[in-house]
Design a protein around this motif. Sequence first.
Motif, PDB file in Angstrom:
ATOM      1  N   LEU A  55      39.194  39.056  42.778  1.00  0.00           N
ATOM      2  CA  LEU A  55      38.842  39.420  44.157  1.00  0.00           C
ATOM      3  C   LEU A  55      37.821  38.447  44.733  1.00  0.00           C
ATOM      4  CD1 LEU A  55      38.566  43.332  44.240  1.00  0.00           C
ATOM      5  CD2 LEU A  55      40.531  41.881  44.735  1.00  0.00           C
ATOM      6  N   ASP A  56      36.897  37.964  43.909  1.00  0.00           N
ATOM      7  CA  ASP A  56      35.894  37.014  44.390  1.00  0.00           C
ATOM      8  C   ASP A  56      36.546  35.748  44.921  1.00  0.00           C
ATOM      9  OD1 ASP A  56      33.827  38.714  43.801  1.00  0.00           O
ATOM     10  OD2 ASP A  56      33.381  37.807  41.844  1.00  0.00           O
ATOM     11  N   GLU A  57      37.699  35.396  44.365  1.00  0.00           N
ATOM     12  CA  GLU A  57      38.395  34.200  44.834  1.00  0.00           C
ATOM     13  C   GLU A  57      39.054  34.413  46.191  1.00  0.00           C
ATOM     14  OE1 GLU A  57      41.177  33.105  41.869  1.00  0.00           O
ATOM     15  OE2 GLU A  57      39.665  32.811  40.292  1.00  0.00           O
ATOM     16  N   LEU A  58      39.269  35.695  46.558  1.00  0.00           N
ATOM     17  CA  LEU A  58      39.955  36.011  47.818  1.00  0.00           C
ATOM     18  C   LEU A  58      38.980  36.340  48.941  1.00  0.00           C
ATOM     19  CD1 LEU A  58      42.760  38.223  46.261  1.00  0.00           C
ATOM     20  CD2 LEU A  58      43.085  35.974  47.306  1.00  0.00           C
ATOM     21  N   ALA A  59      37.929  37.048  48.662  1.00  0.00           N
ATOM     22  CA  ALA A  59      36.937  37.419  49.689  1.00  0.00           C
ATOM     23  C   ALA A  59      35.700  37.942  48.983  1.00  0.00           C
ATOM     24  CB  ALA A  59      37.501  38.481  50.632  1.00  0.00           C
ATOM     25  N   THR A  60      34.543  37.579  49.515  1.00  0.00           N
ATOM     26  CA  THR A  60      33.302  37.977  48.859  1.00  0.00           C
ATOM     27  C   THR A  60      32.494  38.986  49.666  1.00  0.00           C
ATOM     28  OG1 THR A  60      32.165  36.077  49.852  1.00  0.00           O
ATOM     29  CG2 THR A  60      33.091  35.783  47.630  1.00  0.00           C
ATOM     30  N   GLU A  61      32.809  39.139  50.972  1.00  0.00           N
ATOM     31  CA  GLU A  61      32.006  40.055  51.778  1.00  0.00           C
ATOM     32  C   GLU A  61      32.764  40.461  53.040  1.00  0.00           C
ATOM     33  OE1 GLU A  61      29.529  36.595  54.201  1.00  0.00           O
ATOM     34  OE2 GLU A  61      28.478  37.852  52.730  1.00  0.00           O
ATOM     35  N   ARG A 102      37.987  50.723  54.612  1.00  0.00           N
ATOM     36  CA  ARG A 102      36.659  51.086  55.089  1.00  0.00           C
ATOM     37  C   ARG A 102      35.630  50.600  54.071  1.00  0.00           C
ATOM     38  NH1 ARG A 102      38.763  56.694  54.523  1.00  0.00           N
ATOM     39  NH2 ARG A 102      38.526  57.286  52.340  1.00  0.00           N
ATOM     40  N   PRO A 103      34.360  50.466  54.466  1.00  0.00           N
ATOM     41  CA  PRO A 103      33.329  50.066  53.512  1.00  0.00           C
ATOM     42  C   PRO A 103      33.186  51.112  52.410  1.00  0.00           C
ATOM     43  CG  PRO A 103      32.542  49.836  55.772  1.00  0.00           C
ATOM     44  CD  PRO A 103      33.828  50.593  55.846  1.00  0.00           C
ATOM     45  N   HIS A 104      32.919  50.640  51.193  1.00  0.00           N
ATOM     46  CA  HIS A 104      32.776  51.545  50.062  1.00  0.00           C
ATOM     47  C   HIS A 104      31.344  51.524  49.550  1.00  0.00           C
ATOM     48  CE1 HIS A 104      37.064  52.332  49.757  1.00  0.00           C
ATOM     49  NE2 HIS A 104      37.280  51.039  49.919  1.00  0.00           N
ATOM     50  N   ALA A 105      30.966  52.618  48.957  1.00  0.00           N
ATOM     51  CA  ALA A 105      29.623  52.728  48.405  1.00  0.00           C
ATOM     52  C   ALA A 105      29.447  51.729  47.262  1.00  0.00           C
ATOM     53  CB  ALA A 105      29.382  54.150  47.905  1.00  0.00           C
ATOM     54  N   ALA A 106      28.195  51.352  47.062  1.00  0.00           N
ATOM     55  CA  ALA A 106      27.882  50.442  45.959  1.00  0.00           C
ATOM     56  C   ALA A 106      28.329  51.065  44.648  1.00  0.00           C
ATOM     57  CB  ALA A 106      26.376  50.161  45.931  1.00  0.00           C
ATOM     58  N   GLY A 107      28.957  50.292  43.832  1.00  0.00           N
ATOM     59  CA  GLY A 107      29.408  50.777  42.532  1.00  0.00           C
ATOM     60  C   GLY A 107      30.840  51.282  42.533  1.00  0.00           C
ATOM     61  N   PHE A 108      31.449  51.416  43.740  1.00  0.00           N
ATOM     62  CA  PHE A 108      32.828  51.928  43.779  1.00  0.00           C
ATOM     63  C   PHE A 108      33.777  50.977  43.067  1.00  0.00           C
ATOM     64  CE2 PHE A 108      36.987  51.912  45.995  1.00  0.00           C
ATOM     65  CZ  PHE A 108      37.429  53.172  45.605  1.00  0.00           C
ATOM     66  N   LEU A 109      33.671  49.666  43.375  1.00  0.00           N
ATOM     67  CA  LEU A 109      34.581  48.703  42.747  1.00  0.00           C
ATOM     68  C   LEU A 109      34.426  48.726  41.230  1.00  0.00           C
ATOM     69  CD1 LEU A 109      36.627  46.389  42.898  1.00  0.00           C
ATOM     70  CD2 LEU A 109      34.695  44.815  43.268  1.00  0.00           C
ATOM     71  N   GLU A 110      33.182  48.746  40.750  1.00  0.00           N
ATOM     72  CA  GLU A 110      32.951  48.740  39.306  1.00  0.00           C
ATOM     73  C   GLU A 110      33.507  49.992  38.627  1.00  0.00           C
ATOM     74  OE1 GLU A 110      30.857  47.944  41.594  1.00  0.00           O
ATOM     75  OE2 GLU A 110      30.369  45.840  41.150  1.00  0.00           O
ATOM     76  N   SER A 111      33.640  51.106  39.388  1.00  0.00           N
ATOM     77  CA  SER A 111      34.085  52.356  38.779  1.00  0.00           C
ATOM     78  C   SER A 111      35.553  52.353  38.387  1.00  0.00           C
ATOM     79  CB  SER A 111      33.823  53.526  39.741  1.00  0.00           C
ATOM     80  OG  SER A 111      34.671  53.454  40.875  1.00  0.00           O
ATOM     81  N   PHE A 112      36.348  51.461  38.968  1.00  0.00           N
ATOM     82  CA  PHE A 112      37.780  51.494  38.650  1.00  0.00           C
ATOM     83  C   PHE A 112      38.352  50.132  38.253  1.00  0.00           C
ATOM     84  CE2 PHE A 112      37.960  50.267  43.132  1.00  0.00           C
ATOM     85  CZ  PHE A 112      39.002  49.356  43.192  1.00  0.00           C
ATOM     86  N   SER A 113      37.534  49.053  38.296  1.00  0.00           N
ATOM     87  CA  SER A 113      38.076  47.716  38.035  1.00  0.00           C
ATOM     88  C   SER A 113      37.511  47.121  36.753  1.00  0.00           C
ATOM     89  CB  SER A 113      37.751  46.785  39.217  1.00  0.00           C
ATOM     90  OG  SER A 113      36.342  46.612  39.332  1.00  0.00           O
ATOM     91  N   THR A 114      38.169  46.055  36.314  1.00  0.00           N
ATOM     92  CA  THR A 114      37.697  45.303  35.156  1.00  0.00           C
ATOM     93  C   THR A 114      36.962  44.062  35.646  1.00  0.00           C
ATOM     94  OG1 THR A 114      39.694  43.959  35.008  1.00  0.00           O
ATOM     95  CG2 THR A 114      39.707  46.083  33.849  1.00  0.00           C
ATOM     96  N   ALA A 115      36.259  43.421  34.744  1.00  0.00           N
ATOM     97  CA  ALA A 115      35.546  42.197  35.115  1.00  0.00           C
ATOM     98  C   ALA A 115      36.528  41.127  35.584  1.00  0.00           C
ATOM     99  CB  ALA A 115      34.729  41.694  33.918  1.00  0.00           C
ATOM    100  N   GLY A 116      37.696  41.038  34.919  1.00  0.00           N
ATOM    101  CA  GLY A 116      38.694  40.049  35.315  1.00  0.00           C
ATOM    102  C   GLY A 116      39.208  40.299  36.726  1.00  0.00           C
ATOM    103  N   GLU A 117      39.386  41.560  37.086  1.00  0.00           N
ATOM    104  CA  GLU A 117      39.862  41.877  38.438  1.00  0.00           C
ATOM    105  C   GLU A 117      38.809  41.512  39.477  1.00  0.00           C
ATOM    106  OE1 GLU A 117      42.824  45.682  37.604  1.00  0.00           O
ATOM    107  OE2 GLU A 117      40.654  46.002  37.717  1.00  0.00           O
ATOM    108  N   ARG A 118      37.538  41.721  39.147  1.00  0.00           N
ATOM    109  CA  ARG A 118      36.495  41.386  40.120  1.00  0.00           C
ATOM    110  C   ARG A 118      36.433  39.887  40.335  1.00  0.00           C
ATOM    111  NH1 ARG A 118      34.225  45.813  37.359  1.00  0.00           N
ATOM    112  NH2 ARG A 118      32.961  44.557  35.927  1.00  0.00           N
ATOM    113  N   GLU A 119      36.698  39.114  39.298  1.00  0.00           N
ATOM    114  CA  GLU A 119      36.731  37.663  39.462  1.00  0.00           C
ATOM    115  C   GLU A 119      37.890  37.244  40.369  1.00  0.00           C
ATOM    116  OE1 GLU A 119      36.911  35.837  35.661  1.00  0.00           O
ATOM    117  OE2 GLU A 119      34.937  36.571  35.007  1.00  0.00           O
TER     118      GLU A 119
END
Length: 632
Positions: A546-552, A527-544
Amino acid sequence: MSSASLSHLVLDTNSEMPLIARVYEVESAEELRSEEPVEAAAAVETGPAPAPVREALRPAARAPLAESGPAAEPLEEGSLPFVGQVLAYAPGESLLIQRRLHLDEDLYLADHAFVHAPGVKPVSACMPVLPLTMSLEVMAEAAACLAPGLGLIGFEDVKATRWIEVSDRDSELLNISARVTEVDADGQVWRIAVALQLEGQDMPSTTATVLFSTAYRVDLDLAFGSFSNPYRLPLTGEDIYRERHMFHGPCFHCLTGEIIIADEGAVTDLMTRPPTELFRSISQPQLLIDPALFDGIGQFIGVWAMQHDRYVLPIGFGKLELYRSTPPAGTRVPIRIEIVRDETMTMYANVEIQDGSGGVWLRVREWGSIKFRHPARVLDFRRQPTRHLLSRSLVLPSLAKGVQCCLISKADTQGFDPLLLARHYLHLDEMADFVAKAGVPPRQQQWQLGRVAAKDAVRAWLAARSEQSEMLHPAAFVIDSDAAGQPLVAALEGHARLPRISIAHCEDRAVALAGEQPLGIDIEQVRPHAAGFLESFSTAGERELLDELATEGEARDEWITRLWSAKEAAGKLLGTGVNGAPQRFEAIAIDGAGNFIIQVRDSDRLINVHSVREGNFVIAYAATETAGASGR
């Protein structure tokens, strides 16, 4: 068979008619007003008692029933088994009796329990219920006390509105009230209204009008039509019980031989049974009907309903007429049912049972049943819980050999209310935890579904190891937890090796793993998550990554969910959970198939986690660490 063939019974004084001359099984109420003579009690508007009266019942010196104690009542041979303590009695008018239903005395209750757990749970934990037809016997015996010298000829307007259970205790106190409502002097018919009500309940559970007279009579004019499209059922009556298509135990097994099913109804034989195993302390009770065989009416209607993907329970009937006394034990009596109304929630059938010698024993007008539709998986489990799982087995990619995974949703439990499901699945030691969660129903449901999935995974794992077709009953063992709160299978006699387990639940579903090595599993809704949810549990490397797999969009929501679930699964494998520090578990590699490598910070441990999409949910699971990682 037309009613004309019964004309010889109409108002014919039948010397074989079982008449109740006197009732000696009495306690208090001034011993039924000093045992009112038959003539005096029967002379209310009807004159003296008829000549063909059976020998009076011999006196029975029964021990008094304790007012509140749980002990079973001893019974005497030849006594009416349900005439208990008489609290109030007005001759020819009314009667109030208390009878303690006790599992130790009323043995038939064990054969009419909704939960099948022989040798696993005590009968009291298996939801034993007084059958409707045994309620008819109870009501007939009470009514007989108000109609001495007369014989039972039938019942009218029978209604069952709630179960009479003896659950979670050994006994229940049943109040039986009877009242003469009409005396038809011309027709020699007494109508006696009887109600059964458990102590502490605010309304009766079962009500009926019981009919007594000087002779059998035929008032029902039922026209049974011809059947269309008849066929022989592959199952015989004996097969029905052996494969547990009926939940009834041996004392109610009366279907026998081949069964013919048609569009409008069905025919088969019933077998009359001796009443020798219904009560513990009396092998030859004086019964006014054959309640075990009468129960076969509802069973047989249930067989017809099963052919139409419906399952039924009786709720009453319009009228039942008896035309002769009960045939001897061991008699095969043909039964015919004809469905006269088949509605959305209910169905009604007319019934005719012969006496085994070509005559008609009884007829019933509009035997009513309430209908249910249950998923096949629920029915299979309820029939044979050691052969079937209620949850679904999942085959997950890359799961280690031998690991069992089970998934269940609330929809899979259709046909179970939460308490009934708990009675089927939970060990007695787990019931307190279940009850304690009743204040928050969604949490209780998730906990319960998690136990169902885990127990099914454990049962499947143990059966696979032993190569047995029969599995352990789910209520035979306990899912406990260790000091860290992680679930485990409690010690189980006869099983030296037990599996490791992991449980997860989300919304209305739960999933579990069982295997030899440490395991971890999680389930989350996409389901859609609130802004800031991903940042609350992930590292910068993990976000990179995920960006390679899907951005929106939904794809992005799914990958965020997969990452969170992968961390949860890794934490469960280690037995710690994420413990409020999700960044401690860092995904250092993710591929497009949903596979993760999770590194545990401050250590060199690497954990392989896999994830799959299951409907609108993601399931992540970890069953191995990477080769060469420490802790193996």
